[in-house]
Design an enzyme around this catalytic site. Sequence first.
Site, PDB file in Angstrom:
ATOM      1  CG  ASN A 243      85.854 -32.854 -28.629  1.00 40.58           C
ATOM      2  OD1 ASN A 243      86.739 -33.327 -27.936  1.00 40.58           O
ATOM      3  ND2 ASN A 243      84.630 -32.614 -28.159  1.00 40.58           N
TER       4      ASN A 243
ATOM      5  CG  ASP B 113      77.738 -23.726 -21.040  1.00 46.32           C
ATOM      6  OD1 ASP B 113      78.297 -24.308 -20.081  1.00 46.32           O
ATOM      7  OD2 ASP B 113      78.310 -22.869 -21.728  1.00 46.32           O
TER       8      ASP B 113
HETATM    9  O1  C5P Z   1      82.271 -22.344 -23.988  1.00 47.56           O
HETATM   10  P1  C5P Z   1      83.392 -23.314 -23.946  1.00 47.56           P
HETATM   11  O2  C5P Z   1      83.058 -24.650 -24.550  1.00 47.56           O
HETATM   12  O3  C5P Z   1      84.690 -22.799 -24.443  1.00 47.56           O
HETATM   13  O4  C5P Z   1      83.610 -23.548 -22.377  1.00 47.56           O
HETATM   14  C1  C5P Z   1      84.510 -24.478 -21.901  1.00 47.56           C
HETATM   15  C2  C5P Z   1      84.141 -24.875 -20.497  1.00 47.56           C
HETATM   16  O5  C5P Z   1      82.733 -25.080 -20.392  1.00 47.56           O
HETATM   17  C3  C5P Z   1      84.747 -26.201 -20.101  1.00 47.56           C
HETATM   18  O6  C5P Z   1      84.944 -26.181 -18.702  1.00 47.56           O
HETATM   19  C4  C5P Z   1      83.680 -27.192 -20.507  1.00 47.56           C
HETATM   20  O7  C5P Z   1      83.785 -28.398 -19.752  1.00 47.56           O
HETATM   21  C5  C5P Z   1      82.417 -26.441 -20.169  1.00 47.56           C
HETATM   22  N1  C5P Z   1      81.284 -26.739 -21.055  1.00 47.56           N
HETATM   23  C6  C5P Z   1      80.198 -27.408 -20.558  1.00 47.56           C
HETATM   24  N2  C5P Z   1      79.119 -27.643 -21.348  1.00 47.56           N
HETATM   25  C7  C5P Z   1      79.103 -27.216 -22.627  1.00 47.56           C
HETATM   26  C8  C5P Z   1      80.213 -26.544 -23.162  1.00 47.56           C
HETATM   27  C9  C5P Z   1      81.296 -26.322 -22.341  1.00 47.56           C
HETATM   28  O8  C5P Z   1      80.217 -27.799 -19.374  1.00 47.56           O
HETATM   29  N3  C5P Z   1      78.058 -27.458 -23.397  1.00 47.56           N
END
Ligand code: C5P
Length: 398
Positions: A208, A305
């Site tokens: 990304n 996550d």
């Molecule tokens: O769900 P989303 O990707 O929008 O969430 C963003 C937050 O979650 C950011 O702080 C990102 O670093 C963290 N994140 C994570 N692991 C993932 C996806 C997001 O730590 N697989």
Amino acid sequence: MLAGKKILLIIGGGIAAYKSHETIRRLRERGASVVPVLTRAAEEFVTPLSVSALAGEKVYRDLFDLTDEAEMGHIQLSRAADLVVVAPATADLMAKMAAGLANDLASTLLMATDKRVLIAPAMNVRMWDHPATQRNRAQLASDGVLYVGPNEGDMACGEFGAGRMAEPLEIVAAIEGAFGGGPLKGKHVLVTSGPTHEPIDPVRYIANRSSGAQGAALAAALRDLGARVSFVTGPADVPPPAGVDVIRVQSARDMLTAVEAALPADAAVFAAAVADWRVANAAGQKMKKDASGTLPVLEFAENPDILRHVSQLGQGRPSLVVGFAAETEKVVEHATAKRARKGCDWIVANDVSPETGIMGGRENAVVIISDAGAESWPRMDKNEVAARLAARIAEALA
Ligand code: C5P
């Protein structure tokens, strides 16, 4: 905290040199002694007499002043200090430092010192943005030079932008941080940053557009407040700051492993743009074009996550967990829901729609979502967002 510390203050030749008076006073108020060095150009902006009077010390002015050499040679002068501070650090001084030139007293001291060096850049915005200065900035950062600023704002030359020298109290705070004496002294903070790369096969990957700029700025700001920082970074464009423990990873799963290994921490900030999905059927060998024209089909699996995982740890959960939310619409609404879903303490939300220029850009406009509700910060340089956020984190951990 600065009592008894000896600061060698190299004052470069720029209009911001006038701030050195105030910087010297603030340092001395805190018990530090300041040995000032003026470059020849600096003498066009401040007088040796005023600097000497405020410092209560002799001012060193020229490499070939034989009296100075007899009293205290440049090697000794550079080593007797606990920290070398360059403020203002002009484009010329930064270039000399990056190239290793030693053709006047200031540059010779900087080459001869065995102490850490903290610089406060100050120059016109175009000079700061110039590829040569940016190259020098990156080189000096990887040489371990510490930075404070530059800030963004109105400049003496009438332009607006990055290049304004940090204010004296910010310089003092950075000096305290360099001695590990800031408000985060003794605290361990984990920061994730950058994108992740999810392999399709050994040569291709899904990624990304995250540059890693905000995460790197935040790690530097936390370090400046005295924290020990573990910086877990995907393959980012922006180099990691000096003075932090860098753990480089590629995929989301690597990142989770590295995060788990870096815990426990007092606070964890998840600034990485982690890929939500990985390719479940990644090939072990490079995928080949099929003569029959059959196209490959990628299957996806959900990545762990990391933020949610760490937020929901029972024992071993950092006392403050901060997530980021990059949204393209309904920023506060989505970020508030995200905070609840993930179980983190704060969400730093921003609007990354292409028209904002935030993703990969130098500025950020964030909303902080916490128990206290949503607090919008004005658009500012990512370094300034980082400094404010680091200060908030320090307050929360106090
Ligand atoms: O769900 P989303 O990707 O929008 O969430 C963003 C937050 O979650 C950011 O702080 C990102 O670093 C963290 N994140 C994570 N692991 C993932 C996806 C997001 O730590 N697989």
